[in-house]
Design an enzyme around this catalytic site. Structure first.
Site, PDB file in Angstrom:
ATOM      1  N   GLU A   1      -6.617  -7.348  -1.297  1.00 20.26           N
ATOM      2  CA  GLU A   1      -7.020  -7.151   0.095  1.00 20.26           C
ATOM      3  C   GLU A   1      -8.370  -6.450   0.140  1.00 20.26           C
ATOM      4  O   GLU A   1      -8.574  -5.446  -0.537  1.00 20.26           O
ATOM      5  CB  GLU A   1      -5.965  -6.304   0.819  1.00 20.26           C
ATOM      6  CG  GLU A   1      -6.168  -6.196   2.315  1.00 20.26           C
ATOM      7  CD  GLU A   1      -5.058  -5.359   2.941  1.00 20.26           C
ATOM      8  OE1 GLU A   1      -3.865  -5.679   2.725  1.00 20.26           O
ATOM      9  OE2 GLU A   1      -5.388  -4.374   3.618  1.00 20.26           O
TER      10      GLU A   1
ATOM     11  N   GLU B   1       0.832  -1.209   0.000  1.00 21.98           N
ATOM     12  CA  GLU B   1       0.000   0.000   0.000  1.00 21.98           C
ATOM     13  C   GLU B   1       0.869   1.262   0.000  1.00 21.98           C
ATOM     14  O   GLU B   1       1.054   1.905   1.038  1.00 21.98           O
ATOM     15  CB  GLU B   1      -0.952   0.012   1.197  1.00 21.98           C
ATOM     16  CG  GLU B   1      -2.064  -1.025   1.089  1.00 21.98           C
ATOM     17  CD  GLU B   1      -3.122  -0.884   2.180  1.00 21.98           C
ATOM     18  OE1 GLU B   1      -2.841  -0.233   3.208  1.00 21.98           O
ATOM     19  OE2 GLU B   1      -4.225  -1.428   1.997  1.00 21.98           O
TER      20      GLU B   1
END
Length: 491
Positions: free
Chosen positions: A408, A316
């Site tokens: 995710e 991320e």
């Protein structure tokens, strides 16, 4: 997407327990790997028998003083943990087999052993119960995968009592060799905006992500992965290795070995394995570029000849421009490609893999300036209670222009906690099914937050892993949806 959910440290001693478990998983010596596909084929001859007295024995001896054995004798383990018998098993082709260990235990106490195949766990602390007498023989079975060619099977005692007496190892081919996700689909590749199998057909993978290995590796066991593969019927396991937060940077050798071991466990169960370089803070992936090159070089060298490993090179990224993320990817992808030219590489997008939305952007920045590399996909993360229409619509638009993989997501808020929004989550799942976007749910642990699928204490108690009795509400919901997978077209 906000970073809160990941680096809040879990309560209790999960990290210590996880370190102890993964030490056990990685204790066996590394064995060079070979292609580990799951092509349906005949393996070693059905019920091929390997006598213990002909095997390599460490801290034990060959005896013949109890009746009923086959061959010329059996192995009597020394009364010590770590004593073992090791067989060399040749397989004509890679595939799933059943290992049958014939043993006798004349005591009333279990004599557990770890069973490893090519250095990777096939069964942890497998119980070998009393058989009534040393002349009364029984059989324990373990289902695992062999690779083509030479395989090393080891049975290691885990307590000071040593192992049972072992007569022989029999290797039976199983009827489900080609029925695993990897067995059916083989090597994946990107075709257009889709993920495709070896037949060139679009597929959608569904599965689970581990939590951070430094905290919750005790949730990643032979038993839990057996349940994920056979009870949940998952296709893919994401191996979440944090770089900071007490992760890789604190012990590069130890965490790399943990990832090696879990890849082997996923491979043995016919699951795809996403190796997740779980960087969060600092949010600039270049901060960890040197570490990433070292790590992915070794992972690709060791596993590049497998057909089930995918590389997620930046979990991320946040607080940096898309051009900064792109330049990182264009440095790192060639490092992987030197050792693994075939496997898709997954690239994180801006603003916690939200395609830039969480920092005021959108998918156009990637569409207009894609990474200069073939066979890549871009990642998108969402949490249904926080990420609504704007994010859903951006994913839909992006999937028409870019190869997307949702590595995710959760049914809760962006911190992975709070109430579940199953209605919104289902809208995302419906979109991903329609556009063949593969997905992985966060997370396969017993963290106290609602986003972890298991109830607290499940991992410390070693299950139960199968069924729904140990699952939170979100776990029951996601298990049901993983159990109805893509049909995997082959023609």
């Amino acid at each position: 997407m906000r970073p809160v959910r990941f680096w809040l440290r879990p309560f209790g001693s999960a990290g210590a327990l996880g370190a102890a478990l993964l030490l056990a998983l990685t204790a066996a010596p590394a064995v060079p790997t070979a292609p580990a596909g799951h092509t349906p084929a005949r393996l070693a001859p059905a019920a091929a028998t390997y006598e213990a007295e002909d095997a390599t024995v460490s801290r034990g001896r060959v005896d013949a003083n109890h009746a009923g054995f086959t061959g010329s004798g059996f192995v009597n383990y020394d009364n010590s943990a770590g004593s073992y018998v090791q067989w060399t098993v040749d397989a004509a082709r890679a595939g799933r087999v059943t290992l049958k260990l014939r043993f006798a235990n004349g005591t009333p106490t279990d004599r557990p052993m770890d069973i490893t195949v090519n250095g990777a766990p096939a069964a942890d602390d497998r119980a070998f119960a009393g058989t009534g007498s040393w002349a009364s023989w029984s059989t324990a079975t373990v289902t695992t995968d062999l690779r083509a060619g030479t395989n090393i099977v080891r049975a290691t005692a885990t307590t000071a009592d040593g192992g049972p007496n072992v007569d022989h190892l029999a290797v039976d081919t199983a009827p489900t060799t080609g029925s695993t996700p990897v067995g059916v689909n083989g090597q994946l590749k990107v075709c257009g905006t889709r993920l495709c199998n070896r037949y060139g057909k679009s597929v959608q993978l569904r599965g689970m992500s581990t939590h951070g290995l430094q905290w919750y590796s005790q949730c990643v066991t032979g038993g839990s992965l057996d349940a994920l593969a056979t009870d949940w019927k998952a296709d893919v396991l994401r191996i979440s290795m944090y770089v900071q937060e007490g992760g890789y940077e604190t012990d590069p050798r130890g965490f790399t070995d943990k990832v090696h071991a879990i890849i082997e466990q996923a491979t043995a169960r016919g699951l795809y394995a996403i190796v997740d370089w779980h960087m969060l803070s600092p949010g600039d992936p270049h901060h960890n570029l040197s570490r990433a090159k070292t790590f992915f070089t070794e992972i690709a060298q060791r596993h590049g000849n497998k057909n089930n490993v995918l590389y997620e090179i930046a979990n991320e990224p946040n607080g940096v421009s898309w051009s900064r993320i792109k330049s990182y990817a264009e440095e790192l992808v060639p490092v992987i490609r030197r050792h693994d030219p075939d496997t898709p590489v997954l690239i994180g997008t801006r603003a916690w893999s939200s395609l830039g939305l969480s920092e005021g952007g959108d998918e156009s920045e990637v569409v207009n300036d894609p990474v200069d590399a073939p066979n890549i996909m871009y990642t998108f993360h969402f949490y249904a209670a926080s990420h609504r229409e704007e994010n859903l619509n951006a994913l839909s638009r992006a999937a028409d222009r870019l190869p997307m993989f949702v590595t995710e997501f959760g049914t809760q808020d962006y911190a992975g906690e709070g109430a579940d929004d199953f209605a919104m989550a289902q809208r995302y799942l419906d979109l991903m099914a329609a556009k063949k976007i593969s997905w992985v749910n966060w997370n396969f642990s017993d963290d106290h937050r609602s986003g972890a699928v298991f109830k607290p204490g499940t991992c410390a108690d070693n299950g139960p892993w199968a069924g729904t009795s140990s699952l939170k509400e979100a776990g029951v919901w996601i298990r049901e949806r993983i159990r109805t997978p893509d049909g995997f077209p082959t023609g």
